[in-house]
Scaffold this motif. Structure first.
Motif, mmCIF file in Angstrom:
data_model
loop_
_atom_site.group_PDB
_atom_site.id
_atom_site.type_symbol
_atom_site.label_atom_id
_atom_site.label_comp_id
_atom_site.label_asym_id
_atom_site.label_seq_id
_atom_site.Cartn_x
_atom_site.Cartn_y
_atom_site.Cartn_z
ATOM 1 N N ASP A 60 40.872 116.014 63.655
ATOM 2 C CA ASP A 60 40.159 116.023 64.921
ATOM 3 C C ASP A 60 38.777 115.393 64.752
ATOM 4 O O ASP A 60 38.444 114.864 63.689
ATOM 5 C CB ASP A 60 40.075 117.445 65.473
ATOM 6 N N ASP B 250 41.481 114.042 69.539
ATOM 7 C CA ASP B 250 40.390 114.208 70.497
ATOM 8 C C ASP B 250 39.314 113.138 70.335
ATOM 9 O O ASP B 250 38.155 113.351 70.645
ATOM 10 C CB ASP B 250 39.784 115.611 70.408
ATOM 11 N N SER C 27 34.309 110.599 71.642
ATOM 12 C CA SER C 27 34.927 111.883 71.937
ATOM 13 C C SER C 27 35.712 111.753 73.244
ATOM 14 O O SER C 27 35.158 111.336 74.259
ATOM 15 C CB SER C 27 33.854 112.958 72.085
ATOM 16 N N THR C 28 36.982 112.112 73.225
ATOM 17 C CA THR C 28 37.779 111.994 74.449
ATOM 18 C C THR C 28 37.263 112.937 75.535
ATOM 19 O O THR C 28 37.463 112.666 76.717
ATOM 20 C CB THR C 28 39.270 112.267 74.196
#
Length: 189
Positions: free
Chosen positions: A114, A71, A86-87
């Protein structure tokens, strides 16, 4: 001779129809395969290359794509700063090139690495950071700790080390609100 010509014409028509059918199936198959590609897999094909990422609230950041997590994206800009993106905040990526990485099912280790764990690395290193939030807010300081869904940022001027007297406030930042975390190179700000 007449029959041979008739059979030749029938063979040619059959082959043309068969070729057209194969082309139609191949085109459908290619569209279906492209339709299954996730954007992070498309971007993963640009590892090692410069990209421009536009994020909600943070605007555009640019750098060489170093890694892609479950992510997050990691870029290094031309000043040597690491940009942890942050995706969930990404809106547009420019410059992914023509390569697409093979789609992959994230295993348990990759899924556990993550954004939360990446930010924990910053807390461990006690590195000063600039947190760009998805509403445009900019916070600066040192990540003190990371919880299940938040980070605790001791706000201080980036030209000062994190000391009790330098801390202006402590902010709890919800990880979902992070757009970009920029590591600060000492003496650059």
């Amino acid at each position: 001779m007449r029959w041979e010509q008739l059979f030749a014409e029938l063979d040619a028509a059959f082959e043309a129809e068969e070729a057209a059918e194969e082309n139609a199936v191949a085109g459908s198959r290619a569209r279906a395969e492209t339709g299954a590609v996730r954007w992070v897999d498309r971007v993963r094909g640009a590892l090692g290359h410069p990209v421009r990422v536009v994020c909600r609230g943070a605007g555009a950041v640019e750098g060489r794509l170093r890694d892609v997590g479950v992510d997050w994206l990691l870029l290094t800009d031309d000043q040597g700063r690491d940009l942890l993106v942050s995706t969930g905040a990404v809106r547009v990526v420019t410059g992914p090139g023509g390569a697409t990485a093979a789609g992959r099912e994230e295993g348990p280790v990759a899924r556990s690495w993550d954004l939360r764990r990446a930010v924990r690395g910053l807390a461990r290193d006690r590195a000063p950071v600039r947190c760009l939030l998805d509403d445009g807010t900019v916070l600066t300081g040192t990540v003190d700790r990371v919880g299940a869904d938040f980070l605790e940022l001791a706000e201080h001027h980036l030209d000062q080390p994190r000391r009790r007297g330098a801390v202006r406030s402590v902010q709890l930042v919800v990880l979902e609100a992070l757009a970009v975390v920029v590591s600060v190179v000492p003496g650059s700000d």
